[in-house]
Design a protein around this motif. Structure first.
Motif, PDB file in Angstrom:
ATOM      1  N   HIS A 299     -10.359  25.610  29.771  1.00  0.00           N
ATOM      2  CA  HIS A 299     -10.949  26.949  29.922  1.00  0.00           C
ATOM      3  C   HIS A 299     -12.389  26.956  29.388  1.00  0.00           C
ATOM      4  O   HIS A 299     -12.657  26.460  28.302  1.00  0.00           O
ATOM      5  CB  HIS A 299     -10.094  27.968  29.172  1.00  0.00           C
ATOM      6  CG  HIS A 299     -10.627  29.363  29.219  1.00  0.00           C
ATOM      7  ND1 HIS A 299     -10.857  30.041  30.401  1.00  0.00           N
ATOM      8  CD2 HIS A 299     -10.981  30.225  28.221  1.00  0.00           C
ATOM      9  CE1 HIS A 299     -11.311  31.255  30.126  1.00  0.00           C
ATOM     10  NE2 HIS A 299     -11.410  31.383  28.821  1.00  0.00           N
ATOM     11  N   ASN A 300     -13.296  27.511  30.187  1.00  0.00           N
ATOM     12  CA  ASN A 300     -14.738  27.543  29.872  1.00  0.00           C
ATOM     13  C   ASN A 300     -15.373  26.157  29.903  1.00  0.00           C
ATOM     14  O   ASN A 300     -16.497  25.974  29.402  1.00  0.00           O
ATOM     15  CB  ASN A 300     -15.007  28.188  28.502  1.00  0.00           C
ATOM     16  CG  ASN A 300     -14.701  29.662  28.483  1.00  0.00           C
ATOM     17  OD1 ASN A 300     -14.908  30.357  29.480  1.00  0.00           O
ATOM     18  ND2 ASN A 300     -14.199  30.167  27.367  1.00  0.00           N
ATOM     19  N   ALA A 322      -5.626  28.567  38.861  1.00  0.00           N
ATOM     20  CA  ALA A 322      -6.790  28.501  37.980  1.00  0.00           C
ATOM     21  C   ALA A 322      -8.086  28.655  38.760  1.00  0.00           C
ATOM     22  O   ALA A 322      -8.976  29.421  38.366  1.00  0.00           O
ATOM     23  CB  ALA A 322      -6.781  27.183  37.203  1.00  0.00           C
ATOM     24  N   VAL A 323      -8.207  27.942  39.878  1.00  0.00           N
ATOM     25  CA  VAL A 323      -9.451  28.018  40.647  1.00  0.00           C
ATOM     26  C   VAL A 323      -9.527  29.298  41.473  1.00  0.00           C
ATOM     27  O   VAL A 323     -10.624  29.772  41.792  1.00  0.00           O
ATOM     28  CB  VAL A 323      -9.609  26.782  41.549  1.00  0.00           C
ATOM     29  CG1 VAL A 323      -9.657  25.517  40.717  1.00  0.00           C
ATOM     30  CG2 VAL A 323      -8.499  26.690  42.576  1.00  0.00           C
ATOM     31  N   GLN A 326      -8.456  32.293  38.027  1.00  0.00           N
ATOM     32  CA  GLN A 326      -8.999  32.017  36.690  1.00  0.00           C
ATOM     33  C   GLN A 326      -8.009  32.324  35.571  1.00  0.00           C
ATOM     34  O   GLN A 326      -8.403  32.587  34.442  1.00  0.00           O
ATOM     35  CB  GLN A 326     -10.311  32.790  36.464  1.00  0.00           C
ATOM     36  CG  GLN A 326     -11.383  32.412  37.471  1.00  0.00           C
ATOM     37  CD  GLN A 326     -12.699  33.111  37.243  1.00  0.00           C
ATOM     38  OE1 GLN A 326     -12.801  34.021  36.423  1.00  0.00           O
ATOM     39  NE2 GLN A 326     -13.723  32.694  37.965  1.00  0.00           N
ATOM     40  N   HIS A 327      -6.729  32.261  35.878  1.00  0.00           N
ATOM     41  CA  HIS A 327      -5.702  32.377  34.838  1.00  0.00           C
ATOM     42  C   HIS A 327      -4.397  31.792  35.357  1.00  0.00           C
ATOM     43  O   HIS A 327      -4.243  31.552  36.559  1.00  0.00           O
ATOM     44  CB  HIS A 327      -5.509  33.838  34.399  1.00  0.00           C
ATOM     45  CG  HIS A 327      -4.901  34.704  35.458  1.00  0.00           C
ATOM     46  ND1 HIS A 327      -5.651  35.495  36.300  1.00  0.00           N
ATOM     47  CD2 HIS A 327      -3.595  34.909  35.829  1.00  0.00           C
ATOM     48  CE1 HIS A 327      -4.856  36.139  37.117  1.00  0.00           C
ATOM     49  NE2 HIS A 327      -3.604  35.802  36.866  1.00  0.00           N
ATOM     50  N   ARG A 342     -10.538  29.671  33.280  1.00  0.00           N
ATOM     51  CA  ARG A 342     -11.796  29.691  34.036  1.00  0.00           C
ATOM     52  C   ARG A 342     -12.490  28.352  33.804  1.00  0.00           C
ATOM     53  O   ARG A 342     -12.906  28.046  32.684  1.00  0.00           O
ATOM     54  CB  ARG A 342     -12.686  30.839  33.567  1.00  0.00           C
ATOM     55  CG  ARG A 342     -13.935  30.981  34.413  1.00  0.00           C
ATOM     56  CD  ARG A 342     -14.839  32.081  33.916  1.00  0.00           C
ATOM     57  NE  ARG A 342     -15.912  32.317  34.857  1.00  0.00           N
ATOM     58  CZ  ARG A 342     -16.956  33.097  34.617  1.00  0.00           C
ATOM     59  NH1 ARG A 342     -17.061  33.714  33.450  1.00  0.00           N
ATOM     60  NH2 ARG A 342     -17.905  33.265  35.522  1.00  0.00           N
ATOM     61  N   ASP A 435     -18.073  32.974  41.992  1.00  0.00           N
ATOM     62  CA  ASP A 435     -17.203  34.130  41.810  1.00  0.00           C
ATOM     63  C   ASP A 435     -17.611  35.333  42.650  1.00  0.00           C
ATOM     64  O   ASP A 435     -16.942  36.368  42.600  1.00  0.00           O
ATOM     65  CB  ASP A 435     -17.210  34.553  40.329  1.00  0.00           C
ATOM     66  CG  ASP A 435     -16.837  33.413  39.404  1.00  0.00           C
ATOM     67  OD1 ASP A 435     -15.971  32.608  39.797  1.00  0.00           O
ATOM     68  OD2 ASP A 435     -17.411  33.318  38.303  1.00  0.00           O
TER      69      ASP A 435
END
Length: 510
Positions: A299-300, A322-323, A326-327, A342, A435
């Motif tokens: 993440h990040n 995830a892609v 983002q969770h 993310r 995004d």
């Protein structure tokens, strides 16, 4: 004759995903019955928890209160999040039995630790986010296991009170002591790799810079020794430094994963699971304390999947949420936890299953079947597809030029991100080109002219590129414009976006 009921209350934290939820635990001790129960929990979970706490209590040489002991929570943590509540349950029982003083409102002492059956306080995953939540609740202090002191010692606004065992925690409640100076965590290691180290691979280095500038995902196709791992390892070094909020999230995830605290580092994390990883290793598990998997640990930062075609298909599909969103959501025994994810996805794969250079490959249909393992919805989110050249002979390699350093590339990436942030400002926190919603790209303000779009529309017309890839290519074009310092993409940016899309590299789009 009415039975006497004594009540004790303790305050703790339940970790639900990355969210630390304050919880109050109430223990009632009734002289007219017997047993130790937790009626809000499933039987299997209540039996395991009560037997463990009872053993820790006896091994601490504490007198168990007579009569019935019942435990209730103001918020039922369920399976996920119960682990760190064990010390609070034991303290609530001690208060009901008159063995520990009650809290003085409105500033209670919160506690977060697991109990060993010998009465010791064990290092507990999630101690850092739990202590931070206690600091925002206006608590008087927080009791943690001594082994977690280094992880939480730099949190300000609350007294950190480490204890080695249950008796030590009760002593802290009777006569609170100032927290000792926490051990100094090891400083974040300096990056050991730099883009300047790479010889040649000009197109791949440029693709890496574009991925960093736009928040895009990418795949590198080539022989095993073509340099994919070397490139992926250098991506975190050209990403913008983490904000303090992002750094805190990374530290919290490391705490939940049971990894040592390395200080408030601002370098994005890097996670590279092996292709034999299971689904649980990738996604994480919803246990007594949720454990983030390799995806959330990126993440990040960067998630690198080397030999991506060797991953099991069901494991590879776990990366899609995830892609796309983002969770991750993990459901187990009726509990659902949400873990942030993310990240920048970088995949690498050979062109065929035999791991030899492309110039020597004669696999034919076998190679196509091998790459077809990567086809699917996940690849629709991978914007940059680059074929790496076969490694040249050593004497030729030594004559190839070096590119810019990571610091120089990072400066360009930050400038491009700043331009995108100003353009999309007000439409999302920290919004990157990856995004940007479709409606915004197609709005009159940002719609590209027919002349600019001509290279793409021609490919749509002859059906060599599916129309559904329009948004993906437009996002790439905007990133190329940001890196060039222009206000809007031009024809060349659109053409370069199609080249970077590399549809032919995977034998055409799905």
């Amino acid at each position: 004759m009415e039975s006497t009921v004594n009540v004790g209350v303790a305050h703790t934290v339940a970790m639900i995903g990355l969210t630390a939820t304050p919880v109050s635990v109430t223990a009632s001790n009734s002289a007219g019955g017997s047993g130790f129960t937790m009626p809000q929990l499933p039987d299997y979970l209540a039996d395991t928890t009560t037997s463990g706490i009872f053993a820790a209590w006896n091994n601490s040489d504490l007198p168990w209160p007579g009569g019935a002991v019942e435990i209730r929570f103001d918020f039922t943590p369920g399976v996920s999040g119960l682990g760190g509540c064990e010390l609070a349950i034991a303290v609530a029982v001690a208060r009901a039995a008159g063995l520990a003083p009650h809290d003085s409102p409105p500033a209670p002492t919160r506690m977060y630790a697991q109990l060993g059956i010998d009465g010791s306080l064990r290092a507990t995953r999630g101690a850092r986010p739990a202590a931070f939540t206690a600091s925002t609740c206006g608590d008087n202090g927080v009791i943690v296991a001594a082994a977690d002191h280094a992880d939480v010692g730099d949190i300000t606004g609350i007294a950190i009170r480490p204890a080695a065992d249950l008796r030590g925690a009760l002593r802290q409640l009777r006569s609170p002591t100032a927290s000792a100076k926490a051990p100094t965590p090891p400083s974040e290691p300096l990056p050991k790799v730099d883009l300047h180290d790479i010889l040649g691979l000009v197109q791949a280095r440029h693709g890496l810079e574009i991925a960093a500038a736009g928040g895009h995902h990418m795949i590198l196709l080539g022989a095993p020794d073509a340099g994919a791992v070397m490139l992926a390892e250098r991506l975190p070094g050209i990403l913008p430094p983490l904000t303090q909020h992002q750094a805190d999230q990374v530290a919290d995830i490391r705490s939940l994963a049971g990894q040592p605290y390395v200080g408030p580092g601002l370098t994005p994390p890097y996670s590279a699971p092996h292709h034999s990883s299971t689904m649980a290793a990738m996604v994480g598990s919803s246990t007594m304390i949720p454990r983030p998997g390799a995806i959330s640990q990126a993440h990040n930062g960067v998630l690198f999947l080397d030999e991506a075609a060797e991953f099991r298909r069901d494991v590879l599909d776990t990366v899609l949420p995830a892609v796309a969103h983002q969770h991750l959501l993990i459901t187990r025994y009726g509990d659902t936890i949400r873990l942030p994810a993310r990240l920048h996805l970088v995949m690498a794969s050979g062109m065929c299953p035999k791991d030899h250079p492309r110039r020597d490959c004669n696999c034919g249909p076998a190679a196509r079947r091998y790459l077809h393992r990567l086809a699917g919805r996940l690849m629709d989110h991978v914007l940059i597809r680059i074929q790496l050249p076969d490694p040249p002979p050593y004497d030729e390699l030594c004559q190839q030029s070096r590119g810019d350093s990571s610091a120089t590339v990072r400066a360009r990436v930050i400038a491009a991100r700043r331009a995108a942030g100003e353009r999309w400002s007000g439409r999302g926190a920290d919004l990157t080109n990856q995004d940007v919603p479709v409606s915004l790209l197609r709005s009159p303000r940002f719609r590209l002219s027919a002349t600019t779009m001509a290279p793409m529309t021609d490919r749509f017309a002859d059906r060599t590129i599916p129309v559904r890839h329009e948004t993906r290519l437009l996002r790439l074009a905007w990133t190329l414009a940001d890196l060039d310092g222009t206000n809007s993409p031009c024809v060349d940016h659109v053409a370069d976006a199609m080249r970077l899309g590399g549809f032919d590299a995977l034998g055409g789009a799905r």
